[in-house]
Design a protein around this motif. Structure first.
Motif, mmCIF file in Angstrom:
data_model
loop_
_atom_site.group_PDB
_atom_site.id
_atom_site.type_symbol
_atom_site.label_atom_id
_atom_site.label_comp_id
_atom_site.label_asym_id
_atom_site.label_seq_id
_atom_site.Cartn_x
_atom_site.Cartn_y
_atom_site.Cartn_z
ATOM 1 N N GLY A 47 0.822 -1.209 0.000
ATOM 2 C CA GLY A 47 0.000 0.000 0.000
ATOM 3 C C GLY A 47 0.848 1.248 0.000
ATOM 4 N N SER A 48 0.343 2.306 -0.596
ATOM 5 C CA SER A 48 1.042 3.591 -0.599
ATOM 6 C C SER A 48 0.025 4.715 -0.706
ATOM 7 C CB SER A 48 2.042 3.687 -1.757
ATOM 8 O OG SER A 48 1.376 3.625 -3.003
ATOM 9 N N GLN A 49 0.388 5.850 -0.139
ATOM 10 C CA GLN A 49 -0.478 7.022 -0.195
ATOM 11 C C GLN A 49 0.400 8.264 -0.263
ATOM 12 O OE1 GLN A 49 -3.805 6.978 2.503
ATOM 13 N NE2 GLN A 49 -3.910 9.199 2.587
ATOM 14 N N SER A 50 -0.015 9.248 -1.050
ATOM 15 C CA SER A 50 0.745 10.487 -1.172
ATOM 16 C C SER A 50 -0.205 11.671 -1.229
ATOM 17 C CB SER A 50 1.634 10.467 -2.422
ATOM 18 O OG SER A 50 0.857 10.330 -3.596
ATOM 19 N N ASN A 51 0.272 12.799 -0.736
ATOM 20 C CA ASN A 51 -0.492 14.051 -0.768
ATOM 21 C C ASN A 51 0.385 15.158 -1.321
ATOM 22 O OD1 ASN A 51 -2.913 13.060 0.495
ATOM 23 N ND2 ASN A 51 -1.812 13.075 2.455
ATOM 24 N N THR A 52 -0.224 16.065 -2.063
ATOM 25 C CA THR A 52 0.485 17.222 -2.619
ATOM 26 C C THR A 52 0.198 18.445 -1.772
ATOM 27 O OG1 THR A 52 0.342 16.319 -4.862
ATOM 28 C CG2 THR A 52 0.779 18.670 -4.655
ATOM 29 N N LEU A 53 1.240 19.188 -1.428
ATOM 30 C CA LEU A 53 1.113 20.421 -0.652
ATOM 31 C C LEU A 53 0.990 21.587 -1.625
ATOM 32 C CD1 LEU A 53 3.963 19.685 1.933
ATOM 33 C CD2 LEU A 53 1.533 19.113 2.109
ATOM 34 N N PRO A 56 0.542 27.662 1.738
ATOM 35 C CA PRO A 56 1.785 28.394 1.421
ATOM 36 C C PRO A 56 3.044 27.526 1.426
ATOM 37 C CG PRO A 56 1.124 28.836 3.685
ATOM 38 C CD PRO A 56 0.027 28.020 3.069
ATOM 39 N N THR A 57 2.923 26.312 1.979
ATOM 40 C CA THR A 57 4.029 25.362 1.895
ATOM 41 C C THR A 57 3.756 24.413 0.732
ATOM 42 O OG1 THR A 57 4.418 25.466 4.284
ATOM 43 C CG2 THR A 57 5.320 23.580 3.101
ATOM 44 N N PHE A 58 4.743 24.265 -0.161
ATOM 45 C CA PHE A 58 4.593 23.408 -1.331
ATOM 46 C C PHE A 58 5.439 22.139 -1.154
ATOM 47 C CE2 PHE A 58 3.879 27.774 -2.593
ATOM 48 C CZ PHE A 58 2.720 27.696 -3.361
ATOM 49 N N GLY A 59 5.130 21.131 -1.948
ATOM 50 C CA GLY A 59 5.883 19.889 -1.893
ATOM 51 C C GLY A 59 4.944 18.696 -1.845
#
Length: 273
Positions: A47-53, A56-59
């Motif tokens: 399993g894997s999960q990712s989020n985009t920022l 005001p903080t990016f990444g």
């Protein structure tokens, strides 16, 4: 768990929480005309999960979970006349490889003269072999092809747990101020992993006279509890500050004793003969 703070804006790491397919494959053979049999089982979860920022903080943040289980067992069929049930009992060995990780990568551009960035990661892995045993009870519903069943399995696995952590922080204020730091840590220790598994569901069975066997389809709710007793933990922290105006960055990466709870729907089919 990994985290970062840029100019007071905190970002937490991500765990692999979600609904994932986890195939389980097994094969076995009876021993003559006796109630005894041998079987092999393999189970895998990725399993894997990712989020985009987005500001005001990016990444981005991400988390992964990988588990591999291989069983080699002997078992016996039995009956319980008191509750009109049939059952299986198995006992044998189990190999487990289990990995988890969490990562944060982030940056800020507060104004044209400043750039802030932070990264943090933590990962743990367990690898070992031990003992497992389980049982299944099945009760037929009237004279139909349907039955209800429940099963339990318990495992004690002895092995090694290793952990690693990394972090970095950078704060730049043009044209003359620059601060940066990077740190890492590792840890390793002997550990005992305990696993408890439970299933409760229904089964449809149909006799196949042409091969003198029974085809079956099972639908069940499944719950698993995994926990290590290891004190192995790796933590790494970094800090950077520049200015004016003040711009502080902190990052922390870490991972320690492994533990998780899993639940979901189990669907299985096969032939017994």
């Amino acid at each position: 768990m990994s985290s970062a703070t840029l100019n007071g804006e905190s970002v937490g790491g991500t765990k692999a929480n979600g609904f994932y397919a986890a195939p389980r494959i097994w094969a076995g053979a009876g021993i003559g005309d006796s109630p005894f049999f041998g079987q092999l089982r393999y189970w895998q979860l990725n399993g894997s999960q990712s989020n985009t920022l987005t500001g005001p903080t990016f990444g981005s943040t991400s988390g992964t979970l990988d588990a591999y289980v291989f069983d080699f067992e002997l078992g016996s069929r039995f009956t319980l006349d008191c509750c009109d049930a049939t059952g299986l009992f198995t006992f044998g060995g189990r190999y487990v490889n289990w990995q988890q990780s969490s990562t944060v990568g982030s940056y800020q551009l507060p104004d044209p003269s400043q750039m802030l960035s932070a990264t943090a990661s933590g990962a743990s892995q367990f690898d070992g072999t031990g003992l497992t045993f389980g049982y299944l009870l099945d009760h037929q519903i009237g004279c139909s092809n349907w039955s209800v069943f429940g099963s339990n399995r318990y495992s004690w696995i002895w092995g090694n747990q290793s952990s690693a952590a990394m972090s970095s922080a950078t704060s730049i204020t043009s044209p003359i101020a620059l601060a940066a730091s990077a740190n890492g840590a590792t840890a390793s220790a002997d550990s005992t992993l305990f696993i408890a598994e439970f299933q409760l569901g229904t089964q449809w069975k149909r006799e196949l006279k042409c091969i003198n066997g029974d085809a079956f389809l099972r639908l069940a709710f499944e719950y698993q509890y995994w926990n290590t007793n290891s004190d192995s933990q790796a933590v790494a922290g970094s800090f950077a500050s520049s200015g004016p105006p003040p711009a502080d960055v902190t990052a922390a990466g870490g991972n320690g004793p492994l533990g998780m709870s899993l639940y979901g729907l189990a669907v299985s089919t096969g032939v017994n003969w």
